[in-house]
Design an enzyme around this catalytic site. Structure first.
Site, PDB file in Angstrom:
ATOM      1  N   TYR A  33     -64.600 -76.160  49.452  1.00 19.80           N
ATOM      2  CA  TYR A  33     -63.631 -75.899  50.517  1.00 19.80           C
ATOM      3  C   TYR A  33     -64.155 -76.396  51.851  1.00 19.80           C
ATOM      4  CZ  TYR A  33     -66.387 -72.026  52.459  1.00 19.80           C
ATOM      5  OH  TYR A  33     -67.377 -71.281  53.058  1.00 19.80           O
ATOM      6  N   ARG A  52     -67.579 -84.294  54.309  1.00 19.03           N
ATOM      7  CA  ARG A  52     -68.408 -83.268  53.668  1.00 19.03           C
ATOM      8  C   ARG A  52     -67.725 -82.728  52.409  1.00 19.03           C
ATOM      9  NH1 ARG A  52     -70.358 -78.228  57.219  1.00 19.03           N
ATOM     10  NH2 ARG A  52     -68.156 -77.679  56.985  1.00 19.03           N
ATOM     11  N   ARG A 100     -61.221 -71.094  29.235  1.00 20.32           N
ATOM     12  CA  ARG A 100     -62.426 -70.544  29.848  1.00 20.32           C
ATOM     13  C   ARG A 100     -63.669 -70.805  28.995  1.00 20.32           C
ATOM     14  NH1 ARG A 100     -66.097 -66.648  30.561  1.00 20.32           N
ATOM     15  NH2 ARG A 100     -66.488 -65.953  32.701  1.00 20.32           N
ATOM     16  N   HIS A 102     -68.088 -71.903  30.092  1.00 20.84           N
ATOM     17  CA  HIS A 102     -68.958 -72.272  31.192  1.00 20.84           C
ATOM     18  C   HIS A 102     -69.062 -73.788  31.377  1.00 20.84           C
ATOM     19  CE1 HIS A 102     -70.067 -68.059  31.067  1.00 20.84           C
ATOM     20  NE2 HIS A 102     -70.790 -68.225  32.166  1.00 20.84           N
ATOM     21  N   LYS A 147     -70.753 -76.866  49.974  1.00 21.97           N
ATOM     22  CA  LYS A 147     -69.800 -75.853  50.456  1.00 21.97           C
ATOM     23  C   LYS A 147     -68.876 -75.447  49.306  1.00 21.97           C
ATOM     24  CE  LYS A 147     -67.204 -74.842  54.699  1.00 21.97           C
ATOM     25  NZ  LYS A 147     -68.119 -73.827  55.226  1.00 21.97           N
ATOM     26  N   GLU A 179     -80.173 -69.261  57.804  1.00 18.32           N
ATOM     27  CA  GLU A 179     -78.929 -69.355  58.570  1.00 18.32           C
ATOM     28  C   GLU A 179     -78.219 -68.008  58.531  1.00 18.32           C
ATOM     29  OE1 GLU A 179     -76.354 -72.266  56.746  1.00 18.32           O
ATOM     30  OE2 GLU A 179     -76.728 -71.491  54.727  1.00 18.32           O
ATOM     31  N   LEU A 203     -76.272 -74.864  54.964  1.00 18.49           N
ATOM     32  CA  LEU A 203     -75.161 -75.785  55.079  1.00 18.49           C
ATOM     33  C   LEU A 203     -75.312 -76.539  56.400  1.00 18.49           C
ATOM     34  CD1 LEU A 203     -72.376 -76.695  53.873  1.00 18.49           C
ATOM     35  CD2 LEU A 203     -71.362 -75.130  55.540  1.00 18.49           C
TER      36      LEU A 203
END
Length: 279
Positions: A33, A52, A100, A102, A147, A179, A203
């Site tokens: 995102y 990014r 579903r 992994h 991110k 951070e 980040l």
């Protein structure tokens, strides 16, 4: 006014959006995102954010295909349609829908894109007065440079700060400050600005990079190197950076007052320079 959103390549009413229960973003946090600031109807560094986003997709092996084509135009259209003056536009890409498991599905799942806007007031009060912070162990995974939607470590640390009447948790791995939960951390000592290097532990924030560039342009020495909790607590000044909060001074960390316990001279100078950019 009914909010319009971006769903895949179409701008539709929010009520029309349906996310499949086997979307991997929902089940695994398998997605990426970006949050882009909007100031006086204009986005700030949209190109950098989308670059990014593309990097994050590559790191997670999400194939964007032609998703980026027209995305910027659609986001600008969303801002206009929803009448956003100041606020944010949020864009998210999940790996898509698959049974579903992994591992990645052998079936070719198409990424699912959503985006929406939010009108927000600029946080002038905390920018002018500063905030108090908490020190918290950094329990997140080791690829904080990507991110992703995996934000539970940050969520828990942020809630811990709120529970202790603080604005933000400043994270550390053992003794090294990394951070904040949704911010980058800067300290100033003897008129030198320090921040953690842009490696896999943080980040590389767009606002962070902008502030570093401003320091260089203004002849303020900036050093990207690790610093520890003691250096943080003994700093002359400190501030947080992030999308739409911009630059927020740190007054106090738990019981330790930074400097004079108010926004410092260099911090305020950088704020003025940053405000000129966004205005």
């Amino acid at each position: 006014m009914v909010q319009t959103v971006l769903f895949n390549n179409e701008i539709v009413s929010r009520k029309e959006v349906k996310i499949d229960l086997e979307d991997r973003g929902y089940q695994f946090g398998d997605g990426i995102y970006e949050v882009i600031g909007v100031y006086n109807t204009k986005t700030f560094k949209m190109a950098e954010h989308l670059k990014r986003l593309e990097r994050s997709a590559k790191e997670l092996r999400i194939t964007l295909g032609n998703i980026l084509e027209g995305l910027e135009a659609n986001l600008e259209k969303l801002i206009a349609l929803n009448g956003i003056n100041d606020g944010i536009v949020y864009v998210q890409v999940s790996r898509g829908v698959a049974p579903r498991a992994h591992q990645f599905s052998q079936l070719e799942a198409l990424p699912v894109v959503i985006a929406y806007t939010r009108e927000m007031e600029r946080p002038i009060e905390i920018q002018e007065k500063g905030v108090n912070c908490l020190l918290t162990e950094d329990i997140r995974w080791l690829r904080c440079d990507v991110k992703t939607l995996n934000l539970l470590g940050s969520v828990l640390a942020k809630q811990k700060a709120i529970d202790n009447s603080c604005y933000e948790s400043i994270l550390h791995r053992e003794n090294v400050v990394t951070e904040g939960t949704a911010t980058n951390v800067f300290i100033i000592k003897n008129q030198i600005v320090y921040t953690h290097p842009a490696d896999n532990f943080i980040l590389n924030g767009i606002t962070r990079s902008t502030v570093i560039d401003l320091c260089k342009e203004e002849g303020i020495k900036v050093v990207e190197e690790k610093f520890d909790k003691q250096q943080l607590l003994q700093a002359d000044e400190g501030f947080l950076t992030g999308t739409f909060i911009d630059i927020v001074p740190i007054n106090k960390i738990e019981e330790t007052v930074l400097g004079k316990g108010e926004p410092g001279r260099i911090t305020e100078y950088l704020q003025r320079k940053f405000n000129r950019l966004i205005n």
